[in-house]
Design a protein around this motif. Sequence first.
Motif, PDB file in Angstrom:
ATOM      1  N   LEU A 162      27.965  41.783  27.916  1.00 17.66           N
ATOM      2  CA  LEU A 162      28.196  43.126  27.390  1.00 17.66           C
ATOM      3  C   LEU A 162      29.624  43.302  26.868  1.00 17.66           C
ATOM      4  CD1 LEU A 162      26.291  45.235  30.073  1.00 17.66           C
ATOM      5  CD2 LEU A 162      25.635  44.884  27.685  1.00 17.66           C
ATOM      6  N   GLY A 163      30.461  42.273  27.035  1.00 19.55           N
ATOM      7  CA  GLY A 163      31.815  42.313  26.492  1.00 19.55           C
ATOM      8  C   GLY A 163      32.892  42.746  27.479  1.00 19.55           C
ATOM      9  N   TYR A 164      32.563  42.830  28.758  1.00 19.95           N
ATOM     10  CA  TYR A 164      33.556  43.222  29.761  1.00 19.95           C
ATOM     11  C   TYR A 164      34.181  41.981  30.390  1.00 19.95           C
ATOM     12  CZ  TYR A 164      31.473  47.799  29.236  1.00 19.95           C
ATOM     13  OH  TYR A 164      31.016  48.964  28.721  1.00 19.95           O
ATOM     14  N   ARG A 165      35.405  42.157  30.844  1.00 19.27           N
ATOM     15  CA  ARG A 165      36.082  41.070  31.549  1.00 19.27           C
ATOM     16  C   ARG A 165      35.612  41.072  32.998  1.00 19.27           C
ATOM     17  NH1 ARG A 165      41.913  41.090  31.601  1.00 19.27           N
ATOM     18  NH2 ARG A 165      41.676  43.270  32.099  1.00 19.27           N
ATOM     19  N   VAL A 166      35.373  39.894  33.527  1.00 21.92           N
ATOM     20  CA  VAL A 166      34.853  39.767  34.890  1.00 21.92           C
ATOM     21  C   VAL A 166      35.551  38.597  35.567  1.00 21.92           C
ATOM     22  CG1 VAL A 166      32.790  39.381  36.293  1.00 21.92           C
ATOM     23  CG2 VAL A 166      32.588  40.568  34.120  1.00 21.92           C
ATOM     24  N   SER A 167      35.885  38.757  36.839  1.00 23.72           N
ATOM     25  CA  SER A 167      36.363  37.625  37.628  1.00 23.72           C
ATOM     26  C   SER A 167      35.986  37.865  39.082  1.00 23.72           C
ATOM     27  CB  SER A 167      37.884  37.432  37.480  1.00 23.72           C
ATOM     28  OG  SER A 167      38.612  38.408  38.174  1.00 23.72           O
ATOM     29  N   HIS A 168      36.243  36.854  39.888  1.00 31.18           N
ATOM     30  CA  HIS A 168      35.979  36.978  41.310  1.00 31.18           C
ATOM     31  C   HIS A 168      37.195  37.614  41.995  1.00 31.18           C
ATOM     32  CE1 HIS A 168      38.202  33.266  40.760  1.00 31.18           C
ATOM     33  NE2 HIS A 168      38.680  33.476  41.971  1.00 31.18           N
ATOM     34  N   PHE A 169      37.087  37.854  43.288  1.00 30.13           N
ATOM     35  CA  PHE A 169      38.204  38.345  44.095  1.00 30.13           C
ATOM     36  C   PHE A 169      38.478  37.264  45.131  1.00 30.13           C
ATOM     37  CE2 PHE A 169      39.645  41.199  47.704  1.00 30.13           C
ATOM     38  CZ  PHE A 169      40.913  41.354  47.206  1.00 30.13           C
ATOM     39  N   HIS A 170      39.720  36.798  45.228  1.00 29.18           N
ATOM     40  CA  HIS A 170      40.041  35.633  46.047  1.00 29.18           C
ATOM     41  C   HIS A 170      39.727  35.813  47.527  1.00 29.18           C
ATOM     42  CE1 HIS A 170      43.733  38.052  46.381  1.00 29.18           C
ATOM     43  NE2 HIS A 170      43.893  37.452  47.548  1.00 29.18           N
ATOM     44  N   ARG A 171      39.638  37.036  48.010  1.00 33.77           N
ATOM     45  CA  ARG A 171      39.390  37.261  49.435  1.00 33.77           C
ATOM     46  C   ARG A 171      37.917  37.447  49.778  1.00 33.77           C
ATOM     47  NH1 ARG A 171      41.496  35.882  53.295  1.00 33.77           N
ATOM     48  NH2 ARG A 171      41.133  37.724  54.527  1.00 33.77           N
TER      49      ARG A 171
END
Length: 171
Positions: free
Chosen positions: A118-127
Amino acid sequence: PLGEALAGEGPDVKFRPAHVVASGAACPECGGRVRLGGPFYAGPLHDEDFVQACIGVCEDTRDDLPGVTSWKKLLGLLTAISEEHADLVLHYRLPQLLKGLKLPPLPLRRFRGTLEALGYRVSHFHRDPEAVKTDAPSAVIYDLMRLWAEQQQLLPHQQPPPKEDGAEQPR
């Protein structure tokens, strides 16, 4: 914005919680009660140069410090920190979100992939490996949850057949 400090008598300082201006008492997405959480820090969570320097030290001097035995764990954490979007501070815990909406599990890769498509930025969370950091607005997240709920409804041919005597069959 997160509170107010008032000068008291003498050296005393009194603190008051922030005054919240809300559009209403109900969430526009789910109709639930709006809750205020915090405080939260909205600045960078880490210094990228420092993280890269630590990764370099972990890779280069692994054998120089024989007392340190958790190199793989430390290197994994630092790598995870370096791969996440530092400017996206808040995150969603997908299992918690689904549980609150009484929905079955949604594969994390599918959820992240849909947001990226959909064009959004996504990443994980290190914790938290089940958390998702994104710049997608809450309305988009809840729209995806609604679509997931529609996809999970059983079709008529998937329903268990009724009993011969008309009594409801246990699930």
